[in-house]
Structure formats: structure tokens, C-alpha cells
Design an enzyme around this catalytic site. Sequence first.
Site, PDB file in Angstrom:
ATOM      1  N   THR A 119     -32.467  23.960  91.794  1.00 50.85           N
ATOM      2  CA  THR A 119     -31.407  23.863  90.781  1.00 50.85           C
ATOM      3  C   THR A 119     -32.162  23.590  89.490  1.00 50.85           C
ATOM      4  OG1 THR A 119     -31.111  21.486  91.093  1.00 50.85           O
ATOM      5  CG2 THR A 119     -29.696  22.917  92.410  1.00 50.85           C
TER       6      THR A 119
ATOM      7  N   SER B  13     -17.895  68.769  73.680  1.00 51.08           N
ATOM      8  CA  SER B  13     -18.363  67.845  74.726  1.00 51.08           C
ATOM      9  C   SER B  13     -18.997  68.593  75.883  1.00 51.08           C
ATOM     10  CB  SER B  13     -17.188  67.004  75.230  1.00 51.08           C
ATOM     11  OG  SER B  13     -16.116  67.838  75.637  1.00 51.08           O
TER      12      SER B  13
ATOM     13  N   LYS C 180     -16.964  59.631  78.401  1.00 55.16           N
ATOM     14  CA  LYS C 180     -17.761  60.270  79.447  1.00 55.16           C
ATOM     15  C   LYS C 180     -19.210  59.825  79.498  1.00 55.16           C
ATOM     16  CE  LYS C 180     -14.457  63.772  79.455  1.00 55.16           C
ATOM     17  NZ  LYS C 180     -13.754  63.001  78.386  1.00 55.16           N
TER      18      LYS C 180
ATOM     19  N   GLN D 136     -12.548  61.306  74.573  1.00 55.31           N
ATOM     20  CA  GLN D 136     -13.682  62.167  74.951  1.00 55.31           C
ATOM     21  C   GLN D 136     -14.972  61.336  75.026  1.00 55.31           C
ATOM     22  OE1 GLN D 136     -13.860  66.319  73.681  1.00 55.31           O
ATOM     23  NE2 GLN D 136     -15.647  65.779  72.476  1.00 55.31           N
TER      24      GLN D 136
ATOM     25  N   TYR E 147      -2.422  60.610  74.299  1.00 54.96           N
ATOM     26  CA  TYR E 147      -3.827  61.024  74.277  1.00 54.96           C
ATOM     27  C   TYR E 147      -4.371  61.060  72.848  1.00 54.96           C
ATOM     28  CZ  TYR E 147      -8.085  63.699  74.539  1.00 54.96           C
ATOM     29  OH  TYR E 147      -9.390  64.077  74.409  1.00 54.96           O
TER      30      TYR E 147
ATOM     31  N   ASN F  47     -47.884  44.743  87.712  1.00 62.55           N
ATOM     32  CA  ASN F  47     -46.665  44.285  87.051  1.00 62.55           C
ATOM     33  C   ASN F  47     -45.409  44.752  87.792  1.00 62.55           C
ATOM     34  OD1 ASN F  47     -48.199  43.095  85.027  1.00 62.55           O
ATOM     35  ND2 ASN F  47     -48.293  45.020  83.871  1.00 62.55           N
TER      36      ASN F  47
ATOM     37  N   GLU G 287     -38.176  44.475  86.560  1.00 64.54           N
ATOM     38  CA  GLU G 287     -38.009  44.218  85.119  1.00 64.54           C
ATOM     39  C   GLU G 287     -37.091  45.258  84.484  1.00 64.54           C
ATOM     40  OE1 GLU G 287     -41.941  42.266  83.296  1.00 64.54           O
ATOM     41  OE2 GLU G 287     -42.320  44.085  84.409  1.00 64.54           O
TER      42      GLU G 287
ATOM     43  N   SER H  26     -52.106  47.404  84.418  1.00 63.44           N
ATOM     44  CA  SER H  26     -52.196  47.268  82.976  1.00 63.44           C
ATOM     45  C   SER H  26     -53.352  48.136  82.497  1.00 63.44           C
ATOM     46  CB  SER H  26     -52.442  45.804  82.624  1.00 63.44           C
ATOM     47  OG  SER H  26     -53.115  45.704  81.387  1.00 63.44           O
TER      48      SER H  26
ATOM     49  N   ASN I 107      -4.985  67.494  78.342  1.00 68.81           N
ATOM     50  CA  ASN I 107      -4.864  66.027  78.388  1.00 68.81           C
ATOM     51  C   ASN I 107      -4.700  65.511  79.812  1.00 68.81           C
ATOM     52  OD1 ASN I 107      -4.973  66.377  75.676  1.00 68.81           O
ATOM     53  ND2 ASN I 107      -2.852  65.787  75.258  1.00 68.81           N
TER      54      ASN I 107
HETATM   55  N1  ARG Z   1     -12.676  67.309  75.964  1.00 71.37           N
HETATM   56  C1  ARG Z   1     -11.473  66.542  75.904  1.00 71.37           C
HETATM   57  C2  ARG Z   1     -11.713  65.142  76.436  1.00 71.37           C
HETATM   58  O1  ARG Z   1     -12.716  64.901  76.955  1.00 71.37           O
HETATM   59  C3  ARG Z   1     -10.419  67.187  76.723  1.00 71.37           C
HETATM   60  C4  ARG Z   1      -9.017  66.906  76.280  1.00 71.37           C
HETATM   61  C5  ARG Z   1      -8.798  67.498  74.967  1.00 71.37           C
HETATM   62  N2  ARG Z   1      -7.420  67.495  74.590  1.00 71.37           N
HETATM   63  C6  ARG Z   1      -7.034  67.756  73.355  1.00 71.37           C
HETATM   64  N3  ARG Z   1      -5.784  67.731  73.131  1.00 71.37           N
HETATM   65  N4  ARG Z   1      -7.896  68.031  72.430  1.00 71.37           N
HETATM   66  O2  ARG Z   1     -10.917  64.271  76.309  1.00 71.37           O
END
Ligand code: ARG
Length: 485
Positions: free
Chosen positions: A163, A31, A339, A336, A331, A299, A304, A291, A118
Site C-alpha cells: 500500500t 470521409s 469514426k 462524421q 442528425y 527496456n 510502457e 538502448s 442518416n
Molecule cells: N458520412 C456521413 C457520416 O459519417 C454519413 C451521413 C451523412 N448524412 C448527411 N445528411 N450528410 O455521418
Amino acid sequence: MSHNQLDKKSQAWSALFAEPMSDLVKRYTSSVFFDKRLWQADIAGSLAHAEMLAAQGIIASADHVQIVSGMAQITADIEADRFDWKLDLEDVHLNIEARLTQLVGDAGKRLHTGRSRNDQVATDVRLWLRDEIDLISELLVELQRSLIEVAEKNVDVVMPGFTHLQVAQPVSFAHHLLAYVEMFSRDAERFTEVRRRTNRLPLGAAALAGTSYPLDRERVARTLGMVDEAGNPAVCQNSLDAVSDRDFAIEFSAAASLCMVHISRMSEELILWMSQNFGFIKIADRFTTGSSIMPQKKNPDVPELARGKTGRVVGHLMGLITLMKGQPLAYNKDNQEDKEPLFDTVDTLKDTLRIFSEMVGGQLNSATGQKEGGITVNATAMEAAVRKGYATATDLADYLVKKGLPFRDAHEVVAHAVKAATSHQVDLSELPLAVLQEFNPTIEKDVYEVLSLHGSLHARSTLGGTAPSQVRAQLERHKGRLLLI
Ligand code: ARG
């Protein structure tokens, strides 16, 4: 494992594994290329944790000093864009920790005492989102200010209130704009509420069950500004919940979706008002495009797109809430995936609020101290549109009620009058008194004041109504509330 071993083997848990991750799996699970955006929150969280570990005697203060200096180096490197983010190190947390260890050795390896990724990631996202909510709140004030500034100049400008998109009754243009101020003020309230529940500390929950080290979670919360209204530390009270739930992100995106829906409704109106058939307003050229084939076109791309981007933000809400629904405690890696939708929601909302403040209210010219380039209002076109729609028909009915007719009968009388006026292609106020009296003999000369736009507008003076006296009172209230006076 030495720090360069961690770097080389690139996994913090490698000893147990018989084979390395495939490149595809690495790419799939990592990530870092999006969560590196959390780096400031990650470092702030680590520093608060390290400070507490030292204060509790869990690590030596010399280690703490080393961690602080390593983090300062890392901050400088990231800010200068020379930090070497590694896909192999999966996420922002492992990237920063590995680099810290490279820089300061064992002290870096001690940072993770009593902590897990976590509770670390849950803390990072909360810290990051809290600060973004503060920026969004400021932008919402700006947008309300723009609307209020335009409203102040247009209290006596009459437009058709609709209305079913049919002309209904005359309203003040300022009143119409202040309806959006109400919506955005509720949005701001919602964000304040969400902020309160977001600004609570997961750290100390460790992987899921808490930890055997004598952590002082309240100290960490205070350091990170995670406190309630009374200034008391705000700490998540159940370790399983702390690491696993993302409800704060979901309710944030619900609040963001509603806010975008309000923007989208306003966009729809701006688009209609700008069309040749309405001609009520113009927005500055810099918010429009031409345009490639029709030379006469301008426009309304910005409104829009805002209407379109609302779909995207609402989509993220669906993504986030669905992400949560099947997860057992505690967890899971599913989280992940919170995000990208969250980041995109924040970016889209912030850009949209900024652009709308400027499009509506204009830009400050520092030489004159005045704002320039906001929307231009065509009061004549608005008035002409009200006159076309028999918008004062209700006023005639109310007039007859005051003369003693039951409302339902008055309604019927006016329907006949409107029919007659329509067939002569005139407004009610253009029918001669004798003609009006044919519909009901109680009608007198004073009816023409009632049928005037001015008379109609001023008559609606209930609290929250469109009468200019009410609109001015609301303007004062909003300005007081937003500290604009
Ligand atoms: N990159 C992970 C997330 O966004 C961080 C936590 C990962 N924890 C784990 N036990 N793999 O959630």
C-alpha cells in the site's frame, strides 16, 4: 439523373447547386478514406434493406436480384482491393451506391427508397461495433486465461503486497494476478452491456422522421441479427434519436478506456517488477528493446507503450463525448467525426489485449501443446523483498490480540519490536524469543510460525483473501466461469 451523371457530377443532390464544391471543401467534408472501413456493414445493411423492400412489394423482386448480384461484384472488388474509392463521392455509402448503380442501373437507384444516409450510417457503425465487441470479448477471455495459467503455477509464491508502494503484507503472487482477472472480467461484463444497447436498428428512421413507405423494420433487424436476449427484434423506437445519438459509441469508449486503465496499471507493475531494484519477473526479449547507447539495457517498451496508449484511448472518449454535447436533434454532420476515434480505440484496444495475452502467458508451441515465453517469475527475489519490509508485523499484532491485548496496544508493542529489529537489521522472525518477550511477556515459541511468510499467508483465509486455499478456490471459480475446465 443517370448513373454516370451521378458519377460525373459526383453529388447526389447536385441539381440545386449553382457551383461545385471547392477541392478544399471536398477534402474537408469527405470521409471515404476512413469510413470505407465500414464497407461490409454498409453492404449487409443495404442487402437487408433491399430484401425487405422486395418482400413488402416496395421494389420488384427483379430489382432485388439485381442489387444482390451488384453487391456481390462490389464485395469481390473491395476484397481484391480493386474497388475505385472516389473522394468526390464523399463517403462509403455514396461510393458503394454509385458503383451499384453503375453496375445494375435503375435497381441500384431504387435501393435508397425509404432510407437516408442518416439512418444508414448509424446502422453501419452499430453493426461494425457490435462485431468488434465480439472480438474484444474473445480477446478478454484470452487475456484472463493467460493470467490464470500463470497464477496456477504461483499460488504458493509469496510477494510483498503494497500500500502506498510500501511493503504492507505478504500476498500470493497468484492472488495479485487474479486481482487483474477480476478487473478484466468486469470489463467483459461492461462490453456485454454495451453490446446489448449497440445492437439495435436505426434503419427505417430515414432522414429523421421515419418514412411513408410501409417498411418492416423488425424484419430488417432480424436479418441483421439485431435481436435482444429473447430473440426479439431490437429496433430503435424513436426516429430522431435513432439517427442522432452516438451514446453507444461513447459508452463503448468509456468501457474501452477503463479496460486500458486496467492494462495501464498492470503495465506500471510489470515495469516496476522488471526493474533491477525489484527483479521480480522477466518478460521475454521480444517484448523489450535495447538502448542505442547503454549496452546492458532491456527496456520494457511494450508495457510502457500500453501505458502511453491508454492516454490516447481516454483522449478519444473525451473527443467523442464532447462531439455530442452541443448537437441539437437530429442528425448533424458533426457525427462524421465519431469514426476515427472509434476506429483507433478499437484497434488500440485489440492490439493491446493480444500483445498482453502473449506477453503474460506466452505462445502456444503446437508441438508440445504447452505455452512458452510468458513471464518468468523470480520467487526468491519476491520472498527476499517481503522479508525486507516487516510484512508480518500485522501478524504479530494479531497474535497479541489473540493473547488478550486490545488491538491498539498490540499495534504499539509491535511498533517497538519493529524499531528494535530495524536497528539490528534483522527480520522480526530473527529476533530471539527472549528479546520478543521483553516487548510483551505473553509471546511464546509458537510466534515463529505466525511470523513466517507461510503462516502469514495461510492465516488470511477470509473469502477473497490471499490464503492459498482461497486463491485455489478463486482459480476454480474463474476457470469454471470462463469454461476452461
Ligand atoms: N458520412 C456521413 C457520416 O459519417 C454519413 C451521413 C451523412 N448524412 C448527411 N445528411 N450528410 O455521418
